[in-house]
Design an enzyme around this catalytic site. Structure first.
Site, mmCIF file in Angstrom:
data_model
loop_
_atom_site.group_PDB
_atom_site.id
_atom_site.type_symbol
_atom_site.label_atom_id
_atom_site.label_comp_id
_atom_site.label_asym_id
_atom_site.label_seq_id
_atom_site.Cartn_x
_atom_site.Cartn_y
_atom_site.Cartn_z
ATOM 1 N N LYS A 16 0.893 -1.134 -0.067
ATOM 2 C CA LYS A 16 -0.015 0.087 -0.093
ATOM 3 C C LYS A 16 0.836 1.271 -0.158
ATOM 4 O O LYS A 16 0.634 2.152 -0.984
ATOM 5 C CB LYS A 16 -1.032 0.046 1.102
ATOM 6 C CG LYS A 16 -2.082 -0.821 1.298
ATOM 7 C CD LYS A 16 -2.968 -0.786 2.425
ATOM 8 C CE LYS A 16 -2.213 -0.529 3.960
ATOM 9 N NZ LYS A 16 -1.658 -1.896 4.244
ATOM 10 N N ARG A 91 -9.139 1.659 9.604
ATOM 11 C CA ARG A 91 -8.796 0.203 9.794
ATOM 12 C C ARG A 91 -9.847 -0.355 10.667
ATOM 13 O O ARG A 91 -9.797 -1.518 11.201
ATOM 14 C CB ARG A 91 -7.476 0.100 10.547
ATOM 15 C CG ARG A 91 -6.319 -0.076 9.468
ATOM 16 C CD ARG A 91 -4.977 0.193 10.328
ATOM 17 N NE ARG A 91 -3.974 -0.615 9.657
ATOM 18 C CZ ARG A 91 -2.949 -0.165 8.998
ATOM 19 N NH1 ARG A 91 -2.579 1.150 9.032
ATOM 20 N NH2 ARG A 91 -2.033 -1.176 8.672
ATOM 21 N N ARG A 130 11.654 -6.694 4.316
ATOM 22 C CA ARG A 130 11.632 -5.376 4.699
ATOM 23 C C ARG A 130 12.330 -5.371 6.070
ATOM 24 O O ARG A 130 13.187 -4.247 6.169
ATOM 25 C CB ARG A 130 10.371 -4.612 4.881
ATOM 26 C CG ARG A 130 10.223 -3.507 5.046
ATOM 27 C CD ARG A 130 9.114 -2.877 4.844
ATOM 28 N NE ARG A 130 8.200 -3.030 5.693
ATOM 29 C CZ ARG A 130 6.639 -2.768 5.985
ATOM 30 N NH1 ARG A 130 6.028 -2.226 4.959
ATOM 31 N NH2 ARG A 130 5.993 -3.038 6.979
ATOM 32 N N ARG A 136 12.308 -2.018 10.413
ATOM 33 C CA ARG A 136 11.260 -1.487 11.284
ATOM 34 C C ARG A 136 10.922 -2.316 12.488
ATOM 35 O O ARG A 136 11.063 -3.342 12.363
ATOM 36 C CB ARG A 136 10.315 -1.494 10.313
ATOM 37 C CG ARG A 136 9.471 -0.203 10.210
ATOM 38 C CD ARG A 136 8.589 -0.157 8.996
ATOM 39 N NE ARG A 136 7.226 -0.631 9.566
ATOM 40 C CZ ARG A 136 6.147 -0.557 9.025
ATOM 41 N NH1 ARG A 136 6.073 0.097 7.804
ATOM 42 N NH2 ARG A 136 4.931 -0.951 9.563
ATOM 43 N N ARG A 147 0.258 -8.575 13.527
ATOM 44 C CA ARG A 147 -0.351 -7.459 12.664
ATOM 45 C C ARG A 147 -1.593 -8.061 11.614
ATOM 46 O O ARG A 147 -2.457 -7.574 11.439
ATOM 47 C CB ARG A 147 0.676 -6.668 11.935
ATOM 48 C CG ARG A 147 1.317 -5.655 12.741
ATOM 49 C CD ARG A 147 2.660 -5.428 12.357
ATOM 50 N NE ARG A 147 2.744 -4.856 11.139
ATOM 51 C CZ ARG A 147 3.798 -4.863 10.108
ATOM 52 N NH1 ARG A 147 4.876 -5.466 10.680
ATOM 53 N NH2 ARG A 147 4.035 -4.235 9.117
HETATM 54 P P1 ADP Z 1 1.540 -2.054 7.955
HETATM 55 O O1 ADP Z 1 0.271 -1.660 6.980
HETATM 56 O O2 ADP Z 1 2.549 -2.612 7.466
HETATM 57 O O3 ADP Z 1 0.834 -2.797 9.191
HETATM 58 P P2 ADP Z 1 1.397 0.993 8.567
HETATM 59 O O4 ADP Z 1 2.920 1.486 8.252
HETATM 60 O O5 ADP Z 1 0.186 1.171 8.067
HETATM 61 O O6 ADP Z 1 1.943 -0.756 8.525
HETATM 62 O O7 ADP Z 1 1.167 0.865 10.302
HETATM 63 C C1 ADP Z 1 2.193 0.816 11.310
HETATM 64 C C2 ADP Z 1 1.485 0.846 12.615
HETATM 65 O O8 ADP Z 1 0.838 1.949 12.764
HETATM 66 C C3 ADP Z 1 0.194 -0.214 12.635
HETATM 67 O O9 ADP Z 1 0.631 -1.457 13.284
HETATM 68 C C4 ADP Z 1 -0.465 0.401 13.830
HETATM 69 O O10 ADP Z 1 0.126 0.215 15.196
HETATM 70 C C5 ADP Z 1 -0.393 1.732 13.562
HETATM 71 N N1 ADP Z 1 -1.608 2.323 12.870
HETATM 72 C C6 ADP Z 1 -1.219 2.775 11.495
HETATM 73 N N2 ADP Z 1 -2.787 3.204 10.990
HETATM 74 C C7 ADP Z 1 -3.515 2.868 11.991
HETATM 75 C C8 ADP Z 1 -4.898 3.166 12.123
HETATM 76 N N3 ADP Z 1 -5.664 3.629 11.228
HETATM 77 N N4 ADP Z 1 -5.499 2.657 13.294
HETATM 78 C C9 ADP Z 1 -4.782 2.390 14.362
HETATM 79 N N5 ADP Z 1 -3.288 2.137 14.273
HETATM 80 C C10 ADP Z 1 -2.840 2.503 13.039
#
Ligand code: ADP
Length: 189
Positions: A16, A91, A130, A136, A147
């Site tokens: 994404k 989400r 990654r 990360r 996750r």
């Molecule tokens: P990925 O899609 O690879 O899990 P992201 O970079 O989108 O990673 O998000 C990393 C972390 O940030 C998530 O695991 C969560 O803890 C937090 N996060 C991101 N977006 C949201 C959201 N909309 N609601 C709650 N937590 C979020």
């Protein structure tokens, strides 16, 4: 010019972030990534970053109240007035409700919801790769597993919500980055 108001959905590792940056450039809208905003706050050592970090490191979602507030503020910025691409938001069902009310208050609606699909084995491999490249903190195997679970429990059901609204387009996220970008552009044309 009418710009897209787009949500990009999909599991961690579906690509994404990469595709959001490319599409946003083509479509001339800001890519708003909640994950990036949280990570920026962590590295800046802000209060929000300190709060978010413990959830992120565990593979859990940051509480809705916190995330909703942050996104509402971001969408109120002038550059998002004509359109936006949301990557990683909403989400949860509560985030869907919040986004609906933000947009309703502005007399706007979503134009597209795209689900970038990916198979689980492939996304785990990508995330582990990654982890080696970028280091990360949330890319360890046990956190990745968590996750994916949280995604399946809380976010996958949103696909049906948007499908029932007639907004959903599914795009295969497997294959070369350029190929996927072309598929997305075609799906949005
Ligand atoms: P990925 O899609 O690879 O899990 P992201 O970079 O989108 O990673 O998000 C990393 C972390 O940030 C998530 O695991 C969560 O803890 C937090 N996060 C991101 N977006 C949201 C959201 N909309 N609601 C709650 N937590 C979020």
């Amino acid at each position: 010019m009418t710009r897209v108001r787009l949500i990009l959905l999909g599991p961690p590792g579906a690509g994404k972030g990469t595709q959001a940056a490319r599409l946003a450039e083509r479509l001339d809208v800001p890519a708003i990534s909640t994950g990036d905003i949280f990570r920026q706050n962590v590295s800046d050592g802000t209060e929000l970053g300190q709060l978010a970090q413990k959830y992120m490191d565990a593979g859990e979602y940051v509480p809705d109240e916190v995330t909703n507030h942050m996104v509402a503020a971001r969408l109120a910025q002038p550059d998002a007035a004509d359109g936006f691409l949301l990557d990683g938001y909403p989400r949860t069902a509560a985030q869907v409700d919040e986004l609906d009310s933000i947009l309703a208050a502005q007399g706007r609606e979503l134009s597209h919801v795209v689900e970038l699909t990916a198979d689980t084995d492939e996304v785990v491999q990508r995330l582990l790769a990654r982890a080696q490249d970028q280091g990360r903190a949330d890319d360890t195997e046990s956190v990745i597993r968590r996750r994916l679970e949280v995604y399946a429990e809380q976010t996958a059901p949103l696909v049906d919500v948007y499908s029932q609204r007639g907004l959903l387009v599914q795009v295969d996220g497997m294959g070369a980055v350029d190929e996927v970008t072309e598929r997305l552009s075609t799906a949005l044309a």
